[in-house]
Motif scaffolding. Structure first.
Motif, PDB file in Angstrom:
ATOM      1  N   LEU A 198       0.805  -1.371  -0.004  1.00 45.27           N
ATOM      2  CA  LEU A 198       0.016  -0.035  -0.103  1.00 45.27           C
ATOM      3  C   LEU A 198       0.987   1.232  -0.059  1.00 45.27           C
ATOM      4  CD1 LEU A 198      -2.700  -0.726   2.791  1.00 45.27           C
ATOM      5  CD2 LEU A 198      -3.166  -0.659   0.153  1.00 45.27           C
ATOM      6  N   SER A 199       0.559   2.347  -0.503  1.00 42.43           N
ATOM      7  CA  SER A 199       1.029   3.648  -0.565  1.00 42.43           C
ATOM      8  C   SER A 199       0.258   4.740  -0.878  1.00 42.43           C
ATOM      9  CB  SER A 199       2.386   3.713  -1.447  1.00 42.43           C
ATOM     10  OG  SER A 199       1.875   3.531  -2.975  1.00 42.43           O
ATOM     11  N   GLY A 200       0.392   5.853  -0.462  1.00 44.31           N
ATOM     12  CA  GLY A 200      -0.472   6.979  -0.756  1.00 44.31           C
ATOM     13  C   GLY A 200      -0.238   8.048   0.404  1.00 44.31           C
ATOM     14  N   PRO A 201      -1.142   9.180   0.131  1.00 42.43           N
ATOM     15  CA  PRO A 201      -0.993  10.082   1.143  1.00 42.43           C
ATOM     16  C   PRO A 201      -1.566   9.781   2.550  1.00 42.43           C
ATOM     17  CG  PRO A 201      -2.248  11.004  -0.588  1.00 42.43           C
ATOM     18  CD  PRO A 201      -1.910   9.341  -1.215  1.00 42.43           C
ATOM     19  N   ALA A 202      -0.607  10.007   3.452  1.00 41.56           N
ATOM     20  CA  ALA A 202      -1.062   9.407   4.905  1.00 41.56           C
ATOM     21  C   ALA A 202      -2.244   9.506   5.506  1.00 41.56           C
ATOM     22  CB  ALA A 202       0.021  10.096   5.976  1.00 41.56           C
ATOM     23  N   ASP A 203      -2.913  10.717   5.026  1.00 41.25           N
ATOM     24  CA  ASP A 203      -4.389  10.896   5.883  1.00 41.25           C
ATOM     25  C   ASP A 203      -5.404   9.966   4.988  1.00 41.25           C
ATOM     26  OD1 ASP A 203      -4.221  12.195   3.209  1.00 41.25           O
ATOM     27  OD2 ASP A 203      -5.425  14.048   3.981  1.00 41.25           O
ATOM     28  N   GLU A 204      -4.971   9.515   3.685  1.00 44.81           N
ATOM     29  CA  GLU A 204      -5.708   8.690   3.203  1.00 44.81           C
ATOM     30  C   GLU A 204      -5.595   7.177   3.647  1.00 44.81           C
ATOM     31  OE1 GLU A 204      -5.655   8.473  -1.001  1.00 44.81           O
ATOM     32  OE2 GLU A 204      -6.109  10.835  -1.300  1.00 44.81           O
ATOM     33  N   LEU A 205      -4.322   6.853   3.963  1.00 39.60           N
ATOM     34  CA  LEU A 205      -4.175   5.472   4.550  1.00 39.60           C
ATOM     35  C   LEU A 205      -4.570   5.409   5.937  1.00 39.60           C
ATOM     36  CD1 LEU A 205      -0.395   4.619   3.217  1.00 39.60           C
ATOM     37  CD2 LEU A 205      -2.788   3.992   2.420  1.00 39.60           C
ATOM     38  N   SER A 206      -4.669   6.708   6.647  1.00 43.27           N
ATOM     39  CA  SER A 206      -4.908   6.466   8.091  1.00 43.27           C
ATOM     40  C   SER A 206      -6.781   6.071   8.171  1.00 43.27           C
ATOM     41  CB  SER A 206      -4.777   7.827   8.823  1.00 43.27           C
ATOM     42  OG  SER A 206      -5.664   8.859   8.226  1.00 43.27           O
ATOM     43  N   ARG A 207      -7.179   6.365   6.992  1.00 46.79           N
ATOM     44  CA  ARG A 207      -8.562   6.090   7.056  1.00 46.79           C
ATOM     45  C   ARG A 207      -8.939   4.729   5.951  1.00 46.79           C
ATOM     46  NH1 ARG A 207      -8.665  11.896   5.702  1.00 46.79           N
ATOM     47  NH2 ARG A 207      -8.796  11.285   3.530  1.00 46.79           N
ATOM     48  N   SER A 208      -7.834   4.136   5.712  1.00 44.79           N
ATOM     49  CA  SER A 208      -8.034   3.232   5.046  1.00 44.79           C
ATOM     50  C   SER A 208      -8.377   1.883   5.765  1.00 44.79           C
ATOM     51  CB  SER A 208      -6.778   2.678   4.267  1.00 44.79           C
ATOM     52  OG  SER A 208      -6.557   1.312   4.024  1.00 44.79           O
ATOM     53  N   ASP A 209      -9.584   1.017   5.326  1.00 49.04           N
ATOM     54  CA  ASP A 209     -10.114  -0.196   6.075  1.00 49.04           C
ATOM     55  C   ASP A 209      -9.069  -1.173   6.417  1.00 49.04           C
ATOM     56  OD1 ASP A 209     -12.470   1.035   5.901  1.00 49.04           O
ATOM     57  OD2 ASP A 209     -13.632  -0.234   4.712  1.00 49.04           O
ATOM     58  N   GLU A 210      -8.150  -1.630   5.400  1.00 48.05           N
ATOM     59  CA  GLU A 210      -6.967  -2.427   5.280  1.00 48.05           C
ATOM     60  C   GLU A 210      -6.119  -1.954   6.755  1.00 48.05           C
ATOM     61  OE1 GLU A 210      -4.062  -5.319   2.784  1.00 48.05           O
ATOM     62  OE2 GLU A 210      -5.587  -3.700   2.064  1.00 48.05           O
ATOM     63  N   VAL A 211      -5.531  -0.641   6.369  1.00 47.06           N
ATOM     64  CA  VAL A 211      -4.519  -0.160   7.354  1.00 47.06           C
ATOM     65  C   VAL A 211      -5.017  -0.167   8.903  1.00 47.06           C
ATOM     66  CG1 VAL A 211      -3.258   1.979   8.292  1.00 47.06           C
ATOM     67  CG2 VAL A 211      -3.264   1.181   5.805  1.00 47.06           C
ATOM     68  N   GLY A 212      -6.516   0.305   8.880  1.00 45.69           N
ATOM     69  CA  GLY A 212      -7.116   0.104  10.345  1.00 45.69           C
ATOM     70  C   GLY A 212      -7.161  -1.076  10.725  1.00 45.69           C
ATOM     71  N   ARG A 213      -7.434  -2.076   9.994  1.00 44.76           N
ATOM     72  CA  ARG A 213      -7.626  -3.253  10.582  1.00 44.76           C
ATOM     73  C   ARG A 213      -6.383  -4.154  11.179  1.00 44.76           C
ATOM     74  NH1 ARG A 213      -7.055  -8.069   8.160  1.00 44.76           N
ATOM     75  NH2 ARG A 213      -6.943  -7.050   6.040  1.00 44.76           N
ATOM     76  N   LEU A 214      -5.226  -3.777  10.185  1.00 42.49           N
ATOM     77  CA  LEU A 214      -3.940  -4.296  10.360  1.00 42.49           C
ATOM     78  C   LEU A 214      -3.043  -3.702  11.225  1.00 42.49           C
ATOM     79  CD1 LEU A 214      -2.998  -5.335   6.737  1.00 42.49           C
ATOM     80  CD2 LEU A 214      -3.930  -6.889   8.476  1.00 42.49           C
ATOM     81  N   TYR A 215      -3.248  -2.441  11.345  1.00 43.89           N
ATOM     82  CA  TYR A 215      -1.954  -1.465  12.118  1.00 43.89           C
ATOM     83  C   TYR A 215      -2.746  -0.641  13.076  1.00 43.89           C
ATOM     84  CZ  TYR A 215       0.904  -3.461   8.262  1.00 43.89           C
ATOM     85  OH  TYR A 215       1.588  -4.062   7.506  1.00 43.89           O
ATOM     86  N   LEU A 216      -3.906  -0.269  13.039  1.00 45.27           N
ATOM     87  CA  LEU A 216      -4.735   0.548  14.030  1.00 45.27           C
ATOM     88  C   LEU A 216      -5.485  -0.068  14.905  1.00 45.27           C
ATOM     89  CD1 LEU A 216      -5.387   3.592  11.636  1.00 45.27           C
ATOM     90  CD2 LEU A 216      -3.360   3.180  13.136  1.00 45.27           C
ATOM     91  N   GLY A 217      -5.428  -1.508  15.007  1.00 42.03           N
ATOM     92  CA  GLY A 217      -6.433  -2.193  16.084  1.00 42.03           C
ATOM     93  C   GLY A 217      -7.888  -2.112  15.993  1.00 42.03           C
ATOM     94  N   ASP A 218      -8.220  -1.583  14.945  1.00 42.89           N
ATOM     95  CA  ASP A 218      -9.731  -1.307  14.829  1.00 42.89           C
ATOM     96  C   ASP A 218     -10.504  -2.282  13.686  1.00 42.89           C
ATOM     97  OD1 ASP A 218     -12.165  -0.268  14.427  1.00 42.89           O
ATOM     98  OD2 ASP A 218     -11.743   1.830  13.943  1.00 42.89           O
ATOM     99  N   ALA A 219     -11.171  -3.160  14.497  1.00 44.34           N
ATOM    100  CA  ALA A 219     -11.887  -4.435  13.632  1.00 44.34           C
ATOM    101  C   ALA A 219     -12.935  -3.509  12.771  1.00 44.34           C
ATOM    102  CB  ALA A 219     -12.697  -5.025  14.627  1.00 44.34           C
ATOM    103  N   ASP A 220     -13.438  -2.416  12.884  1.00 45.79           N
ATOM    104  CA  ASP A 220     -14.419  -1.914  11.886  1.00 45.79           C
ATOM    105  C   ASP A 220     -13.619  -1.265  10.677  1.00 45.79           C
ATOM    106  OD1 ASP A 220     -16.497  -2.853  13.496  1.00 45.79           O
ATOM    107  OD2 ASP A 220     -16.503  -1.212  14.901  1.00 45.79           O
TER     108      ASP A 220
END
Length: 264
Positions: free
Chosen positions: A220-242
């Motif tokens: 994955l790559s892109g602007p940080a603010d977009e990745l921070s809202r990404s479902d995949e990044v949220g699930r894998l790295y931000l501890g958010d199941a939703d």
């Protein structure tokens, strides 16, 4: 400023640990490189800083250019002399030396006495705790203070690009927040940063652009603010199941004092 093109890294005869990675770092801002243990982040940083052979590794393919000059297989001294300075994972301060002596070591390539004095003032403005402990041996500092010192020592060399490898590793949440604010401030004052982090929440809160590595590949790559809202990044790295990024990523960090530009 930094261009990594189709980089392949291996250790001995083993299979590559970095597979055709391409990354660009602009002349301003923070680029975050995210991934779990074993993703290839540290190997990539070693390749950029020229320290890969010291760990038994080599660049098998690809190129690394810094300021349009190829440094793919340059030695660490040449890389640092070009203005690309790394703060490695684990801090690695000189424990038997004082804070002041560690800073002197960081400034060894700076010939101007005035420039060294100005850099020291700026470091102490950024890290007042180090000014209070300037005559204390680095080995007796806390983990957070040692991380401050490692970053400060790198800044003493007047870098054109700063590589930070896992600066928040092992630190308490409050110190992680402070390190994140420091990274953002360094970039705003003229020194771009390539930030390698497992702590995606902190990294994405200060980065302009981000890359996610898995098993040595950019997935994955892109602007940080977009990745921070990404479902995949949220699930894998931000501890958010939703899949919704943590709320504090959307908030603003407290203001910190501005510094004179480090490249001045």
């Amino acid at each position: 400023m930094l261009n990594i093109e189709e980089l392949v890294v291996r250790y001995g005869a083993r299979n590559p640990v970095v597979h055709g990675v391409s990354i660009d770092v602009a002349e301003a801002g923070v680029v975050a490189l995210l991934g779990a243990n074993g993703a290839g982040k540290t190997s990539l940083m070693r390749a950029v800083s020229g320290t890969l052979p010291l760990h038994g590794g080599s660049v098998a393919a690809g190129t690394i250019k810094f300021l349009d000059r190829e440094i793919t297989r340059a030695n660490p001294a040449a890389v640092m002399a070009s203005g690309l300075v790394q703060v490695p994972e684990g801090r690695h301060v000189f424990g038997a030396l004082t804070v002041d002596e560690n800073l002197d070591a960081g400034a060894i390539t700076v010939r101007s006495r005035e420039a060294r004095a100005r850099a020291r003032r700026q470091v102490f403005e950024m890290f007042p705790r180090l000014a209070e402990r300037r005559r204390q041996r680095a080995g007796t500092l806390s983990g957070g203070e040692q991380q401050m010192l490692a970053i400060a020592r790198a800044l003493m060399s007047r870098p054109k690009l700063l590589l930070l490898d896992e600066p928040s590793l092992g630190l308490a949440p409050m110190l992680v927040k402070q390190i994140g604010e420091t990274v953002g401030e360094i970039a705003r004052d003229g020194v771009p940063v390539l930030l390698v982090e497992q702590n995606a929440a902190m990294a994405l809160s200060v980065a302009d652009r981000a890359y996610v590595l898995e098993l040595g590949r950019v997935v994955l790559s892109g602007p940080a603010d977009e990745l921070s809202r990404s479902d995949e990044v949220g699930r894998l790295y931000l501890g958010d199941a939703d899949g919704d990024a943590d709320g504090h990523l959307r908030g603003e960090s407290p203001a910190v004092p501005r510094l004179a530009r480090w490249t001045a």
